[in-house]
Design an enzyme around this catalytic site. Structure first.
Site, short mmCIF file in Angstrom:
data_model
loop_
_atom_site.label_atom_id
_atom_site.label_comp_id
_atom_site.label_asym_id
_atom_site.label_seq_id
_atom_site.Cartn_x
_atom_site.Cartn_y
_atom_site.Cartn_z
N SER A 37 23.02 -19.33 30.19
CA SER A 37 23.12 -18.70 28.87
C SER A 37 24.59 -18.43 28.58
CB SER A 37 22.34 -17.37 28.90
OG SER A 37 22.38 -16.75 27.63
N LYS A 41 25.92 -24.37 25.29
CA LYS A 41 24.97 -25.44 24.95
C LYS A 41 24.70 -25.53 23.44
CE LYS A 41 21.67 -23.68 27.41
NZ LYS A 41 22.41 -22.46 27.76
N SER A 109 17.04 -24.42 31.12
CA SER A 109 16.29 -25.27 32.06
C SER A 109 16.87 -25.18 33.47
CB SER A 109 16.22 -26.71 31.56
OG SER A 109 17.43 -27.19 31.02
#
Lengths: 216, 216
Positions: A37, A41, A109
């Site tokens: 986190s 991304k 993920s």
């Protein structure tokens, strides 16, 4: 896993993937961005989407946050729910890839097993794993949504990096280090990668009998 | 239904729907084809997809049979599973519509309640319900997959039209009667409908500062 009933048959589309690629003038694939986190991304995903649009490439971002308002709104954050979330996203991304788009999936993920499960949904060349690398210390100092602070205070049990593991990808197709370069550098690297695997152009030799004539 | 956690925020795409429409030169929407098994939904869906492709319109078929090999492979055919299947399809179609495609969803979707649930996922003008009308007698005489025969022999309990109700759509946006005309007639009617609601063209006034420049 087999479908729950054999009372179903496969209806092939009358369009081949190549027909869509020829129409779009680019190939399709999924870039699967994995990382902690706040590793960057989503920022990279949306910046890349914008750059692809400018180049006339049809693309779409599936985002770890956004998808939970729709397709996975019935799921929580327990391990099996996270796995099912990624499976659904993998399947939805596959539909978008089949429809001819460059899909950018941005999901923490954290589990190698889950990432392998997603990869296994795809045929060779359609799935590209991008490890968005950034140290926990830097992610925690960025903390744009205050999630690390919440996790440290015990309000978010099972938060990746704090009290749940992030398993570093064993064989990513590309590594982007967001501590080592700017957003622009990272997007440029992603564009070069897509170019390298032929996703920014199409094999137009399939167009022979009209601009958009399907091949079957 | 609210998402299961408030630990999620909405990441808006940097591209507006209109940017995608301008790039594609057509709007996006979902045509939701509902009707009995063998009424002609999949045939019409794939023929329409082919015709749209020829016209340079990006489209994609979500099919009641196909989706169960992927996104809904964990679901069976009990009432709640069927509802969850349609919800997932509705959400997946929404992603495809957001990505700029004309989506053709072909599902028996026998319940008015479930169809309303799917419609409620969309903003006005994005969802178009098409009732593919065909008498049970004709569907049963077509029976391309032998499903009616199986259902009559008791091998497929809960089969729509035999021992489960098909609720005729109360306010469909379009009715296609596949007993009254040929496949070509039906596809022509669907194309006219899409043209009428502006889905075969885009408002290109948004393109002002370059061919594919995003608006924000």
């Amino acid at each position: 896993m087999n479908p729950k009933s054999d009372n179903i048959t496969w209806h092939p589309s009358k369009l081949a993937r190549e027909d869509r690629h020829a129409r779009n003038r680019h190939r399709s694939c999924v870039l699967w961005l994995t990382g902690l986190s706040a590793s960057g991304k989503s920022t990279l995903a949306f910046e890349l989407e914008k750059e692809l649009h400018v180049r006339g490439v049809g693309s779409y971002v599936l985002d770890g946050d956004n998808i939970r308002h729709g397709l996975s709104r019935d799921l929580g954050f327990a391990s099996e729910d996270r796995q099912e979330n990624l499976r659904r996203v993998g399947e939805a991304a596959k539909l978008l890839v089949d429809a001819g788009l460059v899909v950018i999936a941005a999901f923490i993920s954290p589990s190698e097993r889950d990432r392998r499960m997603v990869r296994s949904l795809y045929q060779d060349g359609d799935y590209h794993e991008v490890y968005v690398r950034c140290s926990l210390a830097t992610c925690e100092s960025r903390d744009p949504k205050g999630l690390y602070a919440k996790a440290r205070s015990g309000m978010l049990p099972g938060f990746t990096g704090i009290d749940a593991d992030y398993e570093t990808p064993e064989r990513p197709d590309l590594v982007i280090d967001t501590e080592a370069g700017s957003v622009r550098d990272s997007v440029t690297a992603l564009l070069r990668y897509l170019e390298g695997c032929g996703c920014l152009t199409a094999d137009l030799s399939r167009i022979h009998s009209g601009a958009h004539a399907p091949s079957r």
